[in-house]
Design an enzyme around this catalytic site. Structure first.
Site, short mmCIF file in Angstrom:
data_model
loop_
_atom_site.label_atom_id
_atom_site.label_comp_id
_atom_site.label_asym_id
_atom_site.label_seq_id
_atom_site.Cartn_x
_atom_site.Cartn_y
_atom_site.Cartn_z
N GLY A 31 0.79 -1.23 0.00
CA GLY A 31 0.00 0.00 0.00
C GLY A 31 0.82 1.28 0.00
N HIS A 37 3.74 1.50 -8.12
CA HIS A 37 2.66 0.52 -7.95
C HIS A 37 1.68 0.61 -9.12
CE1 HIS A 37 3.64 1.28 -3.52
NE2 HIS A 37 3.78 -0.02 -3.61
N LYS A 149 12.60 -2.44 -8.81
CA LYS A 149 13.13 -1.64 -7.70
C LYS A 149 13.62 -2.56 -6.57
CE LYS A 149 13.08 1.23 -4.14
NZ LYS A 149 12.09 0.90 -3.17
N GLN A 153 14.29 -9.15 -4.11
CA GLN A 153 12.98 -9.72 -3.78
C GLN A 153 12.38 -10.42 -5.01
OE1 GLN A 153 9.80 -7.62 -1.40
NE2 GLN A 153 9.02 -7.16 -3.43
N SER A 185 9.25 5.21 -3.83
CA SER A 185 9.11 4.26 -2.74
C SER A 185 8.15 4.85 -1.72
CB SER A 185 10.47 4.03 -2.08
OG SER A 185 10.30 3.42 -0.81
N SER A 186 7.35 3.98 -1.10
CA SER A 186 6.45 4.46 -0.05
C SER A 186 7.26 5.09 1.07
CB SER A 186 5.62 3.30 0.52
OG SER A 186 4.99 2.60 -0.53
#
Ligand code: AMP
Length: 282
Positions: A31, A37, A149, A153, A185-186
């Site tokens: 989120g 996103h 990014k 992962q 980035s969040s």
């Protein structure tokens, strides 16, 4: 767009689509959406019949001293952005819904999880791989979309999908950047104004390193020390790592003979930032 909070509710929604063989695209997230996103959602919407986004701040991938409790959240804005991107279903489970009891089953992706961010975040990729395995079983998508990014992962998840025969394709999408080059980035919202200005040095140093390699530099240590120097000169941040690793197994290289990933993690007083560049030798 449907907002669904339970696994059973999501299964009920997807049942007919699974049966009809509709193509389901899936974007797992934590989120606090930005254009990075949105780019994954937009690609999934283009390539599938329906797109499911999950929004879950996964506690088991955070270390005890990390930012779990202050991780930024704005559900209303996130839902509006996902809807505008054409997402059909947003799945927002509670921690209790995802972890009703203590887990006894974990997914560990060895080797790829050990270096880079894995060295300073023990257990992080185990938490990521485990939640993504659960989400893949819940959503059963045809294709899952991840961002470059978070290159390590993405590689860890691809390996898990391959090793455990999840019937999903994994697509890795390019990093979306701010105008000055900072990877979106969040966590950028944690940065103080002066840190935000200085943070452009990270991508600047990576772009310069990529250019040097493509112009013929093959000494990884030289590349790494130049990146460190540029970042230290332009930010007050401390460098967690700057690494030049094989793009296939993430092992450090000394002499660059094949495709490499140059990756870094830097700690500003207010936030830890990561970024990377993949360098494909032609
Ligand atoms: P997060 O919500 O940070 O867990 O990220 C969810 C997904 O979005 C992950 O696959 C990330 O790699 C991807 N992502 C995050 N930032 C970016 C970005 N700047 N560009 C492209 N993808 C991103």
């Amino acid at each position: 767009m449907k907002v669904i909070k339970t696994i059973q509710g999501l299964r009920r929604e997807l049942q007919a689509l699974w049966q009809k063989g509709e193509r389901i695209g899936f974007v797992p997230t934590m989120g606090y959406f930005h254009q990075g996103h949105v780019s994954l959602m937009a690609r999934s919407v283009r390539e599938n019949d329906i797109t499911v986004v999950s929004l879950f701040v996964n506690p088991v991938q955070f270390g005890p001293t990390e930012d779990l409790s202050r991780y930024p959240r704005d559900l209303r804005r996130d839902c509006a952005m996902a809807k505008a991107a054409g997402v059909a279903v947003i799945f927002i489970p509670s921690v209790k819904e995802m972890y009703p009891q203590e887990l006894s089953t974990w997914v560990s992706v060895n080797a790829l999880s050990e270096g880079l961010c894995g060295a300073s975040r023990p257990g992080h990729f185990k938490g990521v791989a485990t939640v993504v395995a659960k989400l893949l079983n819940i959503v059963q998508p045809d294709t899952m979309y991840l961002g470059a990014k978070d290159a390590q992962q993405a590689m860890v998840i691809k390996k898990m999908v391959c090793d455990l025969n999840f019937p999903a394709r994994v697509v890795v999408c390019p990093t979306v950047r701010e105008r000055d080059g900072l990877a979106m980035s969040s966590r950028n919202m944690y940065l103080k104004p002066d840190e935000r200005i200085a943070a452009k040095a990270l991508s600047g140093a990576l772009f310069a390193a990529k250019k040097d390699i493509l112009s013929g530099e093959r000494n990884a240590l030289k590349i790494i020390s130049k990146i460190k120097k540029l970042i230290l000169e332009e930010t007050g941040a401390s460098i967690e790592y700057v690494s030049c690793v094989s793009a296939t197994d993430l092992k450090p290289v000394r002499r660059i003979k094949a495709d490499v990933l140059i990756a870094l993690a830097v700690r500003f007083p207010s936030a830890r930032l990561i970024d990377n560049q993949l360098v494909i030798l032609r």
